[in-house]
Scaffold this active site. Structure first.
Site, PDB file in Angstrom:
ATOM      1  N   GLY A 232       0.819  -1.210   0.000  1.00 50.66           N
ATOM      2  CA  GLY A 232       0.000   0.000   0.000  1.00 50.66           C
ATOM      3  C   GLY A 232       0.844   1.248   0.000  1.00 50.66           C
ATOM      4  N   PRO A 233       0.202   2.388  -0.236  1.00 50.17           N
ATOM      5  CG  PRO A 233      -1.365   3.928  -0.977  1.00 50.17           C
ATOM      6  CD  PRO A 233      -1.231   2.559  -0.427  1.00 50.17           C
ATOM      7  CE  LYS A 238       3.174  -0.101   3.268  1.00 49.18           C
ATOM      8  NZ  LYS A 238       2.609   1.257   3.198  1.00 49.18           N
ATOM      9  CB  THR A 239       5.343   0.046   9.935  1.00 47.18           C
ATOM     10  OG1 THR A 239       5.854   0.252   8.625  1.00 47.18           O
ATOM     11  CG2 THR A 239       6.463  -0.346  10.843  1.00 47.18           C
ATOM     12  CD  GLU A 456      -3.080  30.856  -6.919  1.00 48.88           C
ATOM     13  OE1 GLU A 456      -3.893  29.927  -7.032  1.00 48.88           O
ATOM     14  OE2 GLU A 456      -1.850  30.696  -7.114  1.00 48.88           O
ATOM     15  CG  HIS A 459      -5.479  28.022 -10.732  1.00 48.64           C
ATOM     16  ND1 HIS A 459      -5.218  27.114 -11.715  1.00 48.64           N
ATOM     17  CD2 HIS A 459      -4.272  28.477 -10.323  1.00 48.64           C
ATOM     18  CE1 HIS A 459      -3.909  27.028 -11.908  1.00 48.64           C
ATOM     19  NE2 HIS A 459      -3.311  27.857 -11.067  1.00 48.64           N
ATOM     20  CG  ASP A 530      -0.386  25.938 -12.317  1.00 50.48           C
ATOM     21  OD1 ASP A 530      -0.481  25.330 -11.249  1.00 50.48           O
ATOM     22  OD2 ASP A 530      -0.704  27.133 -12.467  1.00 50.48           O
TER      23      ASP A 530
HETATM   24  P1  ATP Z   1       5.618   3.232   4.757  1.00 51.13           P
HETATM   25  O1  ATP Z   1       5.093   2.480   3.606  1.00 51.13           O
HETATM   26  O2  ATP Z   1       6.074   4.581   4.402  1.00 51.13           O
HETATM   27  O3  ATP Z   1       6.552   2.440   5.578  1.00 51.13           O
HETATM   28  P2  ATP Z   1       3.566   2.512   6.565  1.00 51.13           P
HETATM   29  O4  ATP Z   1       2.366   2.074   5.821  1.00 51.13           O
HETATM   30  O5  ATP Z   1       4.431   1.451   7.134  1.00 51.13           O
HETATM   31  O6  ATP Z   1       4.375   3.527   5.704  1.00 51.13           O
HETATM   32  P3  ATP Z   1       3.177   3.304   9.240  1.00 51.13           P
HETATM   33  O7  ATP Z   1       4.582   3.477   9.635  1.00 51.13           O
HETATM   34  O8  ATP Z   1       2.505   2.064   9.673  1.00 51.13           O
HETATM   35  O9  ATP Z   1       3.061   3.479   7.695  1.00 51.13           O
HETATM   36  O10 ATP Z   1       2.299   4.524   9.712  1.00 51.13           O
HETATM   37  C1  ATP Z   1       2.870   5.724  10.150  1.00 51.13           C
HETATM   38  C2  ATP Z   1       2.038   6.339  11.226  1.00 51.13           C
HETATM   39  O11 ATP Z   1       0.760   6.700  10.723  1.00 51.13           O
HETATM   40  C3  ATP Z   1       1.736   5.395  12.367  1.00 51.13           C
HETATM   41  O12 ATP Z   1       2.726   5.437  13.332  1.00 51.13           O
HETATM   42  C4  ATP Z   1       0.408   5.900  12.900  1.00 51.13           C
HETATM   43  O13 ATP Z   1       0.620   6.941  13.817  1.00 51.13           O
HETATM   44  C5  ATP Z   1      -0.252   6.494  11.676  1.00 51.13           C
HETATM   45  N1  ATP Z   1      -1.250   5.579  11.104  1.00 51.13           N
HETATM   46  C6  ATP Z   1      -1.231   5.067   9.858  1.00 51.13           C
HETATM   47  N2  ATP Z   1      -2.318   4.305   9.637  1.00 51.13           N
HETATM   48  C7  ATP Z   1      -3.026   4.298  10.770  1.00 51.13           C
HETATM   49  C8  ATP Z   1      -4.249   3.661  11.171  1.00 51.13           C
HETATM   50  N3  ATP Z   1      -4.931   2.878  10.356  1.00 51.13           N
HETATM   51  N4  ATP Z   1      -4.682   3.887  12.423  1.00 51.13           N
HETATM   52  C9  ATP Z   1      -3.997   4.676  13.259  1.00 51.13           C
HETATM   53  N5  ATP Z   1      -2.845   5.289  12.948  1.00 51.13           N
HETATM   54  C10 ATP Z   1      -2.359   5.124  11.721  1.00 51.13           C
END
Ligand code: ATP
Length: 642
Positions: A232-233, A238-239, A456, A459, A530
């Site tokens: 995912g973005p 994810k972490t 502006e 736009h 732009d």
């Molecule tokens: P990357 O791909 O850049 O590593 P990632 O998807 O691993 O990003 P995380 O490190 O998990 O992103 O998210 C960063 C921070 O965003 C988290 O520490 C949290 O504070 C917040 N966050 C992201 N998603 C959520 C969620 N679903 N609920 C609560 N907090 C979130």
């Protein structure tokens, strides 16, 4: 990255001072063993002086080394003699125990006879001939080598970054740098901390379940999945999901980043992978989490010219073997996260390795409200803050952005000495994050200000008139970050985009430059971002999405990322010319369309620009006062009126 790889604070570390002190001690030791017990260098003596002292009976003892060099010890009473004043004391100002002198003896037979005679005459107490081992000379000659090796080891230790697993020593460079989650000391994240992401959470929770209770699944003949890939973005959590697994799994959890495999030495990556899996298997059932796996998992190239990727490929091959190769083991589940699943090697993604791909997308409006709820919990905020309103104001924001908005809002409220964070602080925080820091005292001439206002307003006017352009919420000419002014939109959250929608957006983007042309009949450099945006959009329409009639239903997009390494374009020179022409035509037609719209609404454009110059920030209501209600706004009303 959200990865936390704290080295153990109690670990033994070499301080540079220890190295310096050791070297100094070596020097002192050598000077001690090569010198004398008194630490005082004996003075050189001539043969004739020696004879005089011997005659005077001042000498107590003579030791002859290797039949060549003699050390002379004076009697204590002789030390009082003025002649021996300079050797009477050692470096600590104590009486010098000797030897006080040294000299080359010449012929040893003659010298021995001389000494024997002196002893019989009672002028000398004692003498001795000894063979001196010269190991100290060997140490001295080896000293530079020893120092060089010492310094090298010291640098290597530093370079290996004190990695975990072996104290960061040079010999442990091939050891895995994975960090084992420690339930007692590490901050525990639970699934409750992860807002939204229902589907992803469910799948991940199931994986934890597999490990806790494998029989439930294996009894029916099923196999436990080997791995799950979170895709995912950036900033979508994810972490965070992986951390929640670590907090709740109650099995050993190894976490590391893809780049931890990479080192400047060849072969280290593969050996670290082996070590990681060895450790994980020893503690099985266990979980390995590899963040940013694209650092090692990128597709292996076929036409590798430079050979520079060999190391990464070896690491990847090892990873493939460990995950599902000969002799691979179960009960170790690999979780991995990446933003770029498209560039990962197909072999890595196949079932049997990463059986499950869990897509963690940008949150939708409902999920954003839930994420706000999590991050607003620790804040002191005003009563009745509308979470849905905040969620609607932040389209396209990731979880990380929302966490940032909440923090930024608290900081803004504190800066304004408020006791609680209110709605306006959140809106300011959103502006701050999208547009950058306000630069109120940037020097702008009145002409420039007018040009910015016209730009502006251009736009704003064009986007107001076009059906598919994103609804506008405010226009400002207060400089922020890199930009001198901005029009803020609330884009629809679309899953697929049609050609007419893209064209309308491009037309609105060209509205700024078109307004300059219509008003001043001159254009400026102010439209750079732009132009960049439109060119990117136009190129994507033509070469990626197959939305151009001349080029047809063809895409030159390469999802594997292989083309990044090749020098040739996937199309002929002739097609390249057509592509360039079509991109230019597309942009030009939207520019002309914007000019036409503005020509037709020139008065309103100027009226808007004047209000902008006066107020600096105008909102949707001001636009409505000039243009009347916007016909196309279907759901905008309920979004902004809140
Ligand atoms: P990357 O791909 O850049 O590593 P990632 O998807 O691993 O990003 P995380 O490190 O998990 O992103 O998210 C960063 C921070 O965003 C988290 O520490 C949290 O504070 C917040 N966050 C992201 N998603 C959520 C969620 N679903 N609920 C609560 N907090 C979130």
């Amino acid at each position: 990255m959200a990865k936390d790889n704290n080295p153990n604070p109690n670990k033994f570390r070499i301080s540079p001072w220890l190295v310096y002190t050791t070297i100094l001690l070596i020097f002192l030791f050598i000077s001690f063993v090569t010198g004398s017990s008194s630490l005082q260098e004996p003075a050189q003596l001539t043969s004739s002086k020696f004879n005089i002292y011997l005659e005077k009976g001042q000498i107590e003892k003579v030791i002859v080394y290797n039949k060549t060099e003699a050390e002379v010890f004076l009697k204590p009473e002789a030390l009082k003699d003025k002649e021996h004043q300079r050797v009477a004391k050692d470096i600590f100002d104590r009486p010098n125990k000797g030897p006080q002198y040294t000299f080359e003896i010449g012929n040893d037979q003659i010298f021995q006879t001389k000494l024997e005679k002196a002893v019989t005459e009672g002028k000398l107490k004692d003498f001795n001939f000894v063979a001196k081992s010269n190991w100290s000379d060997i140490v001295i000659s080896l000293l530079p080598v020893i120092i060089i090796i010492g310094v090298w080891i010291f640098i290597m230790r530093k370079m290996s970054g004190g990695g975990a697993g072996g104290g960061g020593q040079i010999f442990s460079i091939g050891k895995s740098k994975a960090k084992l989650f420690d339930e007692k000391t590490d901050v525990k994240t639970t699934f409750k901390d992860v807002a939204g992401l229902e589907g992803a959470k469910e799948e991940i929770q199931e994986i934890v379940e597999f490990l806790k209770n494998p029989e439930k699944y294996t009894n029916l003949g099923g196999k436990i999945p080997k791995g799950a890939l979170l895709v995912g973005p950036p900033g979508t959590g994810k972490t965070l999901l992986a951390k929640a697994v670590a907090g709740e799994a109650q099995v050993p959890f190894f976490s590391l980043s893809g780049s931890d495999f990479v080192e400047m030495f060849v072969g280290v990556g593969a050996s670290r992978v082996r070590d990681l899996f060895k450790q994980a298997k020893e503690k099985s059932p266990s979980i390995i989490f590899i963040d940013e796996i694209d650092a090692v998992g990128r597709a292996r190239g076929k036409n590798n010219i430079s050979g520079g990727n060999d190391e990464r490929e070896n690491t990847l091959n090892q990873l493939l073997t460990e995950m599902d190769g000969f002799g691979s083991n179960s009960n170790v589940i690999v979780l991995a996260a990446t933003n770029r699943a498209d560039v990962l090697d197909k072999a890595l993604m196949r079932a049997g390795r990463f059986d499950r791909q869990i897509f963690v997308d940008l949150p939708d409006v409902r999920e954003r409200a839930e994420i706000f709820k999590v991050h607003l919990a620790p804040l002191k905020k005003v009563e009745g803050l509308d979470l849905d309103f905040l969620a609607k104001q932040t389209p396209g924001f990731s979880g990380a952005d929302i966490a940032n908005v909440c923090n930024e809002a608290a900081l803004i409220a504190a800066r304004n000495n408020k006791t609680a964070v209110d709605k306006q602080d959140f809106l300011d925080a959103v502006d701050r994050i999208v547009g950058g820091l306000e630069k109120k005292n940037k020097i702008i001439t009145p002409e420039e200000k007018k040009a910015i206002a016209i730009h502006e307003a251009g736009h704003a006017t064009v986007s107001w008139m076009l059906e598919h352009a994103a609804p506008l919420i405010k226009v400002t000419i207060v400089p922020r970050g890199q930009s001198l002014g901005a029009a803020w939109y609330l884009p629809e959250e679309r899953q697929i985009v049609r050609t007419d929608q893209m064209l309308d957006e491009m037309c609105a983007t060209m509205g700024g430059r078109a307004a300059e042309k219509v008003t001043f009949n001159k254009i400026s450099t102010g439209a750079l971002s732009d132009l960049e945006k439109v060119t990117r959009q136009a190129r994507a329409m033509v070469t990626v999405y197959g939305l151009n009639e001349k080029i047809g239903n063809v895409t030159y997009y390469d999802s594997t990322g292989q083309s990044e390494y090749s020098f040739s374009k996937p199309y002929s020179d002739e097609t390249a010319q057509i592509i360039d022409k079509e991109i230019s035509l597309l942009i030009e037609s939207q520019y002309q369309r914007a000019i036409q719209i503005l020509e037709e609404n020139k008065d309103k454009l100027h009226e808007l620009a004047d209000i902008l110059i006066e107020k600096e920030v105008i909102f949707k209501d001001d636009l409505e006062a000039i243009f009347g209600k916007r016909n196309f706004d279907k759901n905008l009303e309920e979004i902004v009126s809140k």
